[in-house]
Design a protein around this motif. Structure first.
Motif, short mmCIF file in Angstrom:
data_model
loop_
_atom_site.label_atom_id
_atom_site.label_comp_id
_atom_site.label_asym_id
_atom_site.label_seq_id
_atom_site.Cartn_x
_atom_site.Cartn_y
_atom_site.Cartn_z
N LYS A 128 0.14 -1.87 7.16
CA LYS A 128 0.04 -2.98 6.20
C LYS A 128 1.41 -3.36 5.63
O LYS A 128 1.68 -4.54 5.39
N ASN A 129 2.24 -2.38 5.45
CA ASN A 129 3.56 -2.64 4.84
C ASN A 129 4.53 -3.28 5.81
O ASN A 129 5.48 -3.95 5.38
N ASN B 33 2.57 4.45 1.33
CA ASN B 33 2.95 4.85 2.69
C ASN B 33 2.48 6.28 2.99
O ASN B 33 3.25 7.16 3.34
N ALA C 228 0.86 -1.19 0.00
CA ALA C 228 0.00 0.00 0.00
C ALA C 228 0.89 1.23 0.00
O ALA C 228 2.07 1.17 0.36
N ASN D 232 -1.95 2.36 6.23
CA ASN D 232 -1.19 1.78 5.12
C ASN D 232 0.23 1.40 5.55
O ASN D 232 0.77 0.37 5.13
#
Length: 283
Positions: free
Chosen positions: A254-255, A246, A244, A251
């Protein structure tokens, strides 16, 4: 007068024959030349054909390397010989096609078998996720090249740390236990971070952090001695494979993740497009 005349006659009887020596040498050289030329043009047809057949069998390409149409036995029907060679070529081609078809069929069966096994493993992991209420922290994805387990960093590590939380060691152990039932697959553990720079006494960069998180998680998995260490490896991608943008806290979360990739051993490269291991596989 008579004496002088007699001396003159004796001189005429002894003719100079010195030219015969080079002439004889020349004839000898010519004879040797003709012998050499004759021997070079003489071919043992039988031996030549035997050697040709040997090369043909060795190379297995349906035609002899030394098959020359100009060298045939006396009285042999070249048309029949060529027809026989064409039939042999057709048989070899047909045999090769059958072997290729059998190989493709066997490959497809192996791919289907592995796909079924990995689908079964995915169901077991999904059931474990639902049973333990980990749907927000774990996710599984499946394609024709791998089964991917995606684990949020919050479920495993404290912020900016690479030590697996005590309460998360059970998760690593559970995954390891399930993998023991499928021992014939290579497994890659990959660490990922967001793009927030890090530099402290433990880690110089996100590269360091991502690699060490993968290694530490793998360490816990390999505490299960039933796993074959040779089939496991760890790597880190830092911030370079985000799933996703940044651009938000959600997001970035998610990373920051650890991915466990269980790889297919057999992949049909003609019908499927292999996805690269790591971040690209989960995008």
């Amino acid at each position: 007068m008579s004496r002088k005349h007699r001396k003159h006659d004796d001189h005429e009887e002894h003719v100079d024959e010195s030219w015969l020596i080079p002439y004889a040498d020349l004839l000898t050289l010519l004879l040797a030349l003709f012998i050499v030329l004759y021997s070079m043009n003489s071919v043992d047809v039988k031996k030549f054909e035997e050697m040709s057949q040997a090369f043909s069998i060795a190379l297995s390409n349906g035609s002899g390397v030394l098959d020359l149409p100009s060298i045939v036995k006396e009285g042999e029907d070249t048309t029949k010989k060529n027809q026989g060679g064409d039939k042999d070529n057709d048989k070899q081609t047909e045999s090769q096609q059958q072997q290729e078809q059998q190989s493709e069929s066997s490959l497809e069966e192996l791919i289907k078998k592995e796909q079924a096994e990995l689908e079964d493993l995915k169901k077991k992991i999904d059931a474990y996720i639902d049973k333990n209420g980990l749907t927000s922290d774990l996710e599984t994805k499946m394609n024709m090249s791998q089964l991917l387990i995606i684990i949020s960093d919050n479920a495993l590590f404290a912020p900016a740390q690479a030590t697996v939380k005590p309460e998360s060691r059970e998760l690593a152990g559970a995954i390891a236990t399930m993998l023991t039932q499928y021992p014939n697959y290579d497994v890659i553990v990959a660490g990922h971070t967001d793009d927030t720079p890090i530099h402290n006494s433990q880690f110089r960069s996100n590269w360091d952090l991502s690699v060490m998180r993968a290694v530490r998680f793998l360490d816990v998995m390999l505490e299960n001695k039933a796993l074959d260490e040779k089939r496991f490896s760890a790597t880190g991608y830092g911030e370079n494979h985000p799933v996703a943008e940044n651009n938000s806290v959600a997001n970035k979360a998610k990373n920051r993740r650890v991915e466990v990739s269980i790889l297919h051993t057999y992949v049909n490269t003609q019908s499927t497009q292999n996805l690269s291991v790591g971040g690209n596989a989960s995008q």
